[in-house]
Design a protein around this motif. Sequence first.
Motif, mmCIF file in Angstrom:
data_model
loop_
_atom_site.group_PDB
_atom_site.id
_atom_site.type_symbol
_atom_site.label_atom_id
_atom_site.label_comp_id
_atom_site.label_asym_id
_atom_site.label_seq_id
_atom_site.Cartn_x
_atom_site.Cartn_y
_atom_site.Cartn_z
ATOM 1 N N PRO A 137 0.832 -1.214 0.000
ATOM 2 C CA PRO A 137 0.000 0.000 0.000
ATOM 3 C C PRO A 137 0.861 1.256 0.000
ATOM 4 C CG PRO A 137 0.077 -0.941 2.194
ATOM 5 C CD PRO A 137 0.861 -1.876 1.317
ATOM 6 N N ALA A 138 0.549 2.173 -0.892
ATOM 7 C CA ALA A 138 1.338 3.393 -1.000
ATOM 8 C C ALA A 138 1.265 4.223 0.272
ATOM 9 C CB ALA A 138 0.849 4.214 -2.194
ATOM 10 N N SER A 139 0.173 4.081 1.004
ATOM 11 C CA SER A 139 0.013 4.862 2.235
ATOM 12 C C SER A 139 1.061 4.515 3.282
ATOM 13 C CB SER A 139 -1.389 4.655 2.814
ATOM 14 O OG SER A 139 -1.629 3.279 3.055
ATOM 15 N N SER A 140 1.731 3.379 3.132
ATOM 16 C CA SER A 140 2.794 2.998 4.056
ATOM 17 C C SER A 140 4.160 3.488 3.588
ATOM 18 C CB SER A 140 2.831 1.470 4.223
ATOM 19 O OG SER A 140 1.653 1.000 4.825
ATOM 20 N N HIS A 141 4.184 4.148 2.427
ATOM 21 C CA HIS A 141 5.409 4.745 1.903
ATOM 22 C C HIS A 141 5.194 6.248 1.774
ATOM 23 C CE1 HIS A 141 7.916 1.287 1.111
ATOM 24 N NE2 HIS A 141 6.932 0.659 0.478
ATOM 25 N N SER A 142 6.140 6.916 1.156
ATOM 26 C CA SER A 142 6.017 8.333 0.851
ATOM 27 C C SER A 142 6.664 8.582 -0.502
ATOM 28 C CB SER A 142 6.711 9.186 1.923
ATOM 29 O OG SER A 142 8.122 9.088 1.791
ATOM 30 N N PRO A 143 6.358 9.701 -1.144
ATOM 31 C CA PRO A 143 7.020 9.994 -2.419
ATOM 32 C C PRO A 143 8.541 9.979 -2.315
ATOM 33 C CG PRO A 143 5.130 11.422 -2.118
ATOM 34 C CD PRO A 143 5.307 10.671 -0.823
ATOM 35 N N ARG A 144 9.074 10.300 -1.172
ATOM 36 C CA ARG A 144 10.531 10.286 -1.003
ATOM 37 C C ARG A 144 11.108 8.894 -1.246
ATOM 38 N NH1 ARG A 144 13.224 12.207 4.609
ATOM 39 N NH2 ARG A 144 12.250 10.257 5.277
ATOM 40 N N ASP A 174 5.726 13.788 -9.300
ATOM 41 C CA ASP A 174 6.947 14.578 -9.365
ATOM 42 C C ASP A 174 8.141 13.810 -8.795
ATOM 43 O OD1 ASP A 174 5.608 16.639 -10.557
ATOM 44 O OD2 ASP A 174 5.389 17.832 -8.733
ATOM 45 N N ALA A 175 7.855 12.863 -7.904
ATOM 46 C CA ALA A 175 8.928 12.049 -7.331
ATOM 47 C C ALA A 175 9.419 10.986 -8.304
ATOM 48 C CB ALA A 175 8.458 11.389 -6.037
ATOM 49 N N GLY A 176 8.638 10.733 -9.369
ATOM 50 C CA GLY A 176 9.076 9.770 -10.377
ATOM 51 C C GLY A 176 8.118 8.636 -10.664
ATOM 52 N N ALA A 177 6.953 8.621 -10.025
ATOM 53 C CA ALA A 177 5.967 7.590 -10.335
ATOM 54 C C ALA A 177 5.510 7.741 -11.785
ATOM 55 C CB ALA A 177 4.763 7.704 -9.400
ATOM 56 N N VAL A 178 5.341 6.612 -12.486
ATOM 57 C CA VAL A 178 4.919 6.678 -13.888
ATOM 58 C C VAL A 178 3.408 6.825 -14.012
ATOM 59 C CG1 VAL A 178 6.903 5.359 -14.690
ATOM 60 C CG2 VAL A 178 4.768 4.155 -14.140
ATOM 61 N N ALA A 179 2.683 6.460 -12.956
ATOM 62 C CA ALA A 179 1.222 6.535 -12.966
ATOM 63 C C ALA A 179 0.735 6.344 -11.539
ATOM 64 C CB ALA A 179 0.630 5.452 -13.876
ATOM 65 N N LEU A 180 -0.572 6.480 -11.371
ATOM 66 C CA LEU A 180 -1.197 6.307 -10.063
ATOM 67 C C LEU A 180 -2.369 5.344 -10.192
ATOM 68 C CD1 LEU A 180 -1.374 10.086 -9.049
ATOM 69 C CD2 LEU A 180 0.373 8.427 -8.364
ATOM 70 N N GLY A 181 -2.493 4.429 -9.242
ATOM 71 C CA GLY A 181 -3.664 3.575 -9.177
ATOM 72 C C GLY A 181 -4.676 4.229 -8.245
ATOM 73 N N VAL A 182 -5.823 4.612 -8.788
ATOM 74 C CA VAL A 182 -6.789 5.416 -8.023
ATOM 75 C C VAL A 182 -8.168 4.783 -8.082
ATOM 76 C CG1 VAL A 182 -7.772 7.705 -7.675
ATOM 77 C CG2 VAL A 182 -5.473 7.488 -8.620
ATOM 78 N N GLY A 183 -8.793 4.665 -6.920
ATOM 79 C CA GLY A 183 -10.128 4.087 -6.833
ATOM 80 C C GLY A 183 -11.163 5.082 -6.371
ATOM 81 N N SER A 184 -11.385 5.139 -5.071
ATOM 82 C CA SER A 184 -12.495 5.914 -4.531
ATOM 83 C C SER A 184 -12.386 7.401 -4.829
ATOM 84 C CB SER A 184 -12.603 5.695 -3.019
ATOM 85 O OG SER A 184 -11.400 6.055 -2.368
ATOM 86 N N ASP A 185 -11.192 7.966 -4.848
ATOM 87 C CA ASP A 185 -11.072 9.398 -5.102
ATOM 88 C C ASP A 185 -11.388 9.748 -6.549
ATOM 89 O OD1 ASP A 185 -9.682 12.141 -5.462
ATOM 90 O OD2 ASP A 185 -9.554 11.788 -3.307
ATOM 91 N N ASP A 212 -0.844 18.021 -15.722
ATOM 92 C CA ASP A 212 -0.141 19.235 -15.292
ATOM 93 C C ASP A 212 1.130 18.923 -14.528
ATOM 94 O OD1 ASP A 212 -3.050 21.343 -14.583
ATOM 95 O OD2 ASP A 212 -2.032 20.832 -16.442
ATOM 96 N N THR A 213 1.352 17.641 -14.220
ATOM 97 C CA THR A 213 2.524 17.262 -13.454
ATOM 98 C C THR A 213 3.677 16.970 -14.395
ATOM 99 O OG1 THR A 213 1.101 16.309 -11.777
ATOM 100 C CG2 THR A 213 3.413 15.668 -11.725
#
Length: 214
Positions: A137-144, A174-185, A212-213
């Motif tokens: 889960p990304a919530s257990s990490h950070s962009p850093r 901006d940290a370098g992720a190529v994409a985001l997996g997004v559900g409820s938001d 825009d990123t």
Amino acid sequence: MTTRPPSAAQAIRDSRLLAILRGPDVDRLADVAEVLVSQGIRALEFPIARPEVLSVVTKIANRLGDTAWLGAGTVRNVADAQRAIDAGAAFLVAPSMSMEVVDYARERGIGFVPGVFTPSEIDAATQAGAEVVKLFPASSHSPRFIRQLLPPLPDAGIMPTGTITREDAREWLDAGAVALGVGSDLVGDSMRTGDYDAARTSAREWLKIVADTV
């Protein structure tokens, strides 16, 4: 609608989004999926923990044809993978790293997005041929974490997934992720209420955020 990109990984990278669709009313999944695709989202994931979702994947695959890539999520073993492919899934997404499923997907010529959490798992998945890996889960990490990881692993296509919001989307990308997996938001209450205009507006907003990123 335009023709989908040549691979699921390319579709995810191009729109910088993987829409994750789940909800109590599986009959609405197809309608919401069509709305998102109409706005430019080309890769959709349908978690298959509920068996009835597989029939929805078949319905959506028939409805959307080659305008989008439809993936099955929560694929944990080869049996899950086989059921998902038979239902019409064009790629597989997992919550964890299973080399057995990676090998099976490769044999079937199906894209696979494995779930990873550690640098070792990210490196193993990338070397196994995964063009996109699901940091979960990304919530257990950070962009850093991504910023520090990419110098030694520059070819890793990291897609944070799990509680990603509009407020932190830019920071991840901006940290370098190529994409985001997004559900409820992304989907909001549209799966529950049938408010497809809200889903349409949300898709436009999200696509603008990621575009825009830089």
